[in-house]
Design an enzyme around this catalytic site. Structure first.
Site, PDB file in Angstrom:
ATOM      1  N   ASP A 411     -29.083 -57.523 -14.188  1.00 46.29           N
ATOM      2  CA  ASP A 411     -29.770 -57.484 -15.473  1.00 46.29           C
ATOM      3  C   ASP A 411     -30.654 -58.712 -15.678  1.00 46.29           C
ATOM      4  OD1 ASP A 411     -30.071 -56.440 -18.258  1.00 46.29           O
ATOM      5  OD2 ASP A 411     -29.053 -58.311 -18.743  1.00 46.29           O
ATOM      6  N   GLU A 464     -33.512 -55.684 -12.153  1.00 46.81           N
ATOM      7  CA  GLU A 464     -34.299 -55.319 -13.327  1.00 46.81           C
ATOM      8  C   GLU A 464     -35.272 -56.480 -13.541  1.00 46.81           C
ATOM      9  OE1 GLU A 464     -34.210 -54.635 -18.116  1.00 46.81           O
ATOM     10  OE2 GLU A 464     -32.996 -56.151 -17.125  1.00 46.81           O
TER      11      GLU A 464
END
Length: 732
Positions: A411, A464
């Protein structure tokens, strides 16, 4: 005899070296060798020393000053001993003395922990059930180099911070203690006194493998999961040339039990319902929003406190840990991979977590310009500290090896790469060369991916990452960050903008659906329609489509067709596969009742068929990341908003994809084709079965003619359906 000061420091929980005074100690200062025995047992009234081998009493200890401190001097005492204790209330028990056990950390572990290169720190830190000197119990160890005193507190000592002070291993800053009889299921925390003598809030174990369900915050002793052997089958399924279609799921809102207080499904219920559904839909992998323990439901797991602990939210009552491992095993049994969202970029400031863990900025940067995320009100790991990098890299390996997950979706990588991420001028600190790149975070990410590649080659990491940072998914040895895949955020934003426009005006924005092919092979891309696109007022993907109800569904179907034809692995957030109408709400189930509507059921059928076509057609997945797997037929017809291209496999096979992004039917549409032959529709998103108008080339097939078109020697005449994507293959 022990001084009154030492006893008072023990009683008040301020003694930093309990092993120096408690337990068995030889006294050779006099003419005859003697043995001192000291015990600290708050709540005890009388203590006798037993020979552990025979069970016979060998002496009685005398109480001193404070309630719970006992000592005695003897001519000799066995090294293997136990205490017989009479407690207040007349209860008697035989207990082992925690302060008779040897050092827990071996020399190699100490060296590697101090150096920050211990590949598996979770094997020696945290709470580890084990047998030591023939005694069953739990070995506790925690890194807190700046603390003045650290104790284990829990159910087993009435959360009394003075009862079980730990021993400091000064070589690596780790405090350790073996507590006999403490078994899996026991709740515990660490109580710390900082270097200035201030008592800190009790801390959860950073390495805990289980934790209480919020709002409770204690760690829970749990067995160590065994190493799961590598799987050649899973390595092939996760490879760059494999079909990878990911179903992204928030486990707390995929389905709930409204008739039972709107409760979550348990791990086993999720395995019973979610896994067969994902398999039937043709997805190859599940991606779970973070399942590490987290105190705030509204963070969706992105503010984890227990990075090593699968959340207790989905444990059945009274079950304890283990459900997540069963879930993963059953997924693999159905041929489904499991990817977990992993959050190494930041952590919350909850008092029981990592923030100022030992009274100093241990895990986070002290300077808020480096250590605080303004967007999320969270703290940033100090990636320049070897022990912190070791904590995170070890955690990645733990999920891959011990829980057997297939991959980690990392993330917020962009926030890690740049020191000025979401910061104004003057709110960030340049690197040592005056630049904006976070060199320490970059080094951490490279180290992470190298370790995963060597130690768990079947595992994949997915970034990401939303910037143009180069070579994110290229090997470290070639100058990259080493990720296997990167989310294509540019494709997502451009195409959502395009499909959100009225088809009448799409001809002016044709580049929004063609530009992604300019850079499509610079990285190993995943095409994501993720949870981030259906929250915070954005609405659902279906709701963003223009036109009346029929056109909205047609636009959605054509969009999915284009997505599955486009190079790159695929990702759909739950609910998108059947056209969820409302924005996602993490506190309630998806709107499964929509499947009573033929239009929603048609979208679901389309996604199922797209997944199967994608998985069974090598041309659609085998060369996702090389330019020789893609070829434009026509990308310049902005006037009609029509695109056409070819996808190729490694053995000469191919499939043709044609997209018509207007509601106009085009009859007699001539299309250049790669070679002569008979072409047939293998999927048409306008088919009646999907809720479409059932327009298409007559009989779903067309024979090529020797008419040059689109730079090819042969062409076919097609009927292009409205707002649709069509897949054509060469008939044998």
């Amino acid at each position: 005899m022990l001084t009154d000061n030492d006893i008072e420091r023990l009683r008040s929980g301020r003694h930093g070296d309990p092993f120096a005074v408690l337990g068995r100690h030889e006294d050779t200062s006099g003419p005859q060798s003697r043995v001192w025995m000291r015990a600290w047992l708050p709540g005890a009234q009388a203590v006798a020393v037993l020979d552990a081998a025979s069970g016979q009493s060998v002496g009685v200890l005398a109480p001193r000053l404070a309630d719970g401190f006992f000592e005695g001097q003897f001519a000799s005492l066995p090294t293997d001993y136990r205490f017989q204790v009479q407690w207040h209330g007349g209860v008697q028990s035989v207990v082992d003395d925690p302060y008779r056990f040897p050092l827990l950390l071996g020399d190699t572990d100490v060296w590697l922990l101090a150096e920050g290169t211990h590949l598996r720190p979770f094997e020696v830190l945290g709470a580890l059930p084990r047998t030591l000197l023939g005694v069953e119990g739990t070995a506790f160890a925690v890194w807190a180099p700046n603390a003045q005193r650290v104790s284990v507190v829990g159910d087993f000592n009435h959360w009394n911070g003075s009862a079980h002070p730990m021993r400091l291993r000064t070589e690596c800053g780790v405090w350790e203690l073996f507590l006999p009889a403490v078994q899996p299921g026991a709740r515990y925390k660490f109580e710390l006194v900082d270097r200035h003598g201030h008592l800190l809030p009790q801390k959860a174990d950073p390495y805990a493998r289980a934790a209480e369900l919020r709002p409770a915050t204690a760690s829970v002793v749990a067995p160590m999961q065994p190493v799961q052997p590598p799987s050649a089958q899973r390595q092939l399924a996760n490879a760059l040339d494999a079909p990878v279609s990911i179903y992204e799921v928030h486990l707390g809102s995929w389905k709930r039990r409204p008739e039972e207080g709107n409760r979550w499904l348990t791990w086993d219920e999720l395995a019973d319902q979610l896994l067969p559904y994902a398999q039937d839909m043709g997805f190859t992998h599940l991606e779970l929003l973070p399942v590490s323990e987290h105190p705030f439901d509204g963070s969706w797991g992105y503010q984890p406190v227990g990075l090593y602990a699968p959340t207790a939210r989905f444990d059945a009552p009274g079950e304890g840990p283990g459900g997540f491992d069963r879930f993963v095993a059953r997924a693999h049994g159905l041929g489904l991979g499991v990817i977990v969202d992993w959050v190494p970029a930041h952590f919350p400031s909850d008092a029981h977590g990592l923030a100022q863990f030992d009274g100093t900025h241990l895990y986070e940067h002290a300077d808020p310009r480096e250590g605080f995320h303004q967007d999320w009100n969270t703290l940033i790991y100090n990636f320049g500290r070897a022990e912190v990098r070791n904590f995170l890299v070890g955690n990645a390996l733990y999920w891959l090896e011990r829980h057997n997950v297939d991959g980690l979706r990392v993330d917020a990588v962009a926030s890690m790469l740049y020191r000025d991420y979401s910061r104004k001028h003057g709110e960030w600190v340049p690197n040592e060369f005056g630049g904006r790149e976070n060199l320490e975070a970059i080094g951490f990410l490279k180290r992470l991916n190298e370790v995963v590649g060597v130690e768990r080659p079947q595992g994949v990491t997915i970034a990401e990452e939303s910037t143009a940072f180069p070579a994110v998914s290229r090997p470290v040895y070639a100058g990259g960050l080493g990720f296997h895949y990167k989310w294509n955020m540019g494709w997502m934003h451009d195409t959502l903008h395009y499909f959100g426009r009225d088809p009448l005006y799409r001809k002016y924005h044709h580049g929004e659906v063609t530009f992604s092919l300019v850079y499509a092979f610079n990285e190993n891309f995943v095409l994501p329609l993720s949870h981030d696109e259906v929250v915070h007022g954005k609405g659902s993907i279906l709701a963003r489509m223009p036109g009346d109800r029929w056109q909205q569904f047609a636009n959605l179907r054509s969009y999915y067709g284009f997505m599955f034809g486009h190079p790159g692995k695929k990702l759909l957030f739950m609910g998108c596969e059947f056209g969820q109408q409302r924005e996602w709400n993490h506190e309630s189930s998806l709107d499964w009742h929509l499947l009573d509507d033929p239009m929603h059921r048609g979208v679901q059928s389309l996604v199922r068929d797209l997944n199967r076509l994608y998985a069974t057609t090598p041309a659609l997945h085998q060369r996702d990341f090389t330019g020789d797997g893609f070829e434009w037929l026509d990308h310049q017809d902005a006037q009609h908003s029509v695109l056409s291209f070819v996808r190729r496999d490694a053995d000469g096979g191919f499939i043709v994809v044609v997209c018509n992004f207007t509601p106009t039917v085009h009859e007699g549409w001539r299309l250049g084709v790669p070679q002569a032959g008979h072409y047939r529709e293998v999927l048409n998103t306008d088919a009646a079965a999907y809720g479409g108008s059932n327009v298409g080339t007559p009989f779903g097939a067309a024979a090529s003619e020797p008419v040059a078109w689109h730079g090819r020697e042969h062409s076919v005449l097609l009927t292009l359906p409205p707002l649709a994507t069509v897949f054509l293959t060469l008939a044998p």
